[in-house]
Motif scaffolding. Sequence first.
Motif, PDB file in Angstrom:
ATOM      1  N   THR A 124      35.898   1.223  35.720  1.00  0.00           N
ATOM      2  CA  THR A 124      35.290   2.152  36.684  1.00  0.00           C
ATOM      3  C   THR A 124      33.954   2.692  36.186  1.00  0.00           C
ATOM      4  N   MET A 125      33.895   3.036  34.893  1.00  0.00           N
ATOM      5  CA  MET A 125      32.660   3.576  34.334  1.00  0.00           C
ATOM      6  C   MET A 125      31.541   2.535  34.324  1.00  0.00           C
ATOM      7  N   ASP A 128      30.208   2.124  37.801  1.00  0.00           N
ATOM      8  CA  ASP A 128      29.314   3.226  38.163  1.00  0.00           C
ATOM      9  C   ASP A 128      27.942   3.065  37.510  1.00  0.00           C
ATOM     10  N   VAL A 129      27.929   2.630  36.261  1.00  0.00           N
ATOM     11  CA  VAL A 129      26.652   2.415  35.564  1.00  0.00           C
ATOM     12  C   VAL A 129      25.845   1.308  36.242  1.00  0.00           C
ATOM     13  N   ARG A 131      25.962   0.444  39.381  1.00  0.00           N
ATOM     14  CA  ARG A 131      25.437   0.968  40.646  1.00  0.00           C
ATOM     15  C   ARG A 131      24.216   1.850  40.417  1.00  0.00           C
ATOM     16  N   LEU A 132      24.264   2.658  39.363  1.00  0.00           N
ATOM     17  CA  LEU A 132      23.111   3.504  39.047  1.00  0.00           C
ATOM     18  C   LEU A 132      21.903   2.665  38.650  1.00  0.00           C
TER      19      LEU A 132
END
Length: 210
Positions: A124-125, A128-129, A131-132
């Motif tokens: 998940t992390m 998210d990275v 996507r950023l």
Amino acid sequence: MTLYYSLVFLLLVAEMALFILLIIPLPFTIRRKMFTFISESPLVAKLQYGMKITFIFILILFVDSLNRVYRVQIELAESNKQQGAAVLGHERMEVQARKFYSQRNMYLCGFTLFLSLILNRTYTMILDVLRLEEKVKKYEGDPKASGKQADKLANAGNAGEIGKLKNQLAEKDRDIETLKKQAAGLSREYNDLSDKYGATNPDSTPKKDR
């Protein structure tokens, strides 16, 4: 080691290899393709469902190993209270051996469950990275940041979730097409019956009573 604990050990090794694969520094494009494949593959979704059932059995083994460790601890404490420890030395060694095996199984199942939670959180992390990073590239004016791969990455969630939703959407589209064909067939049949009834009964209006 029994067969099911051997399988738990193999699963633990596989989780360690997968964790190393996740944290290896790879180029952004390769990592993006890998995560979009995981999010779209129906095979990964089925594998994830099977792993959830497997982890339930591992949790049961973990609880059982905890119970065994507790019982062996009580048995070892009672043997220490008894008189004639030299006579019961062989029995105490047997109890200590069972304690060692029970603790080994407890640590094996516990670390397997714990690493599964770490893998889920790490996935998940990293997602998210990614996507950023995709948003940063888009703000910087990178044309590749607004392509199809970027859209797939933005919609990526659980493993295989997108592929599952696509299959469901395709099934609903097929059902809608089937209903349209059935409605068109009923409409043609209704028009044919209307024309036939109108041809056989040209004056179907009721006459007024005189």
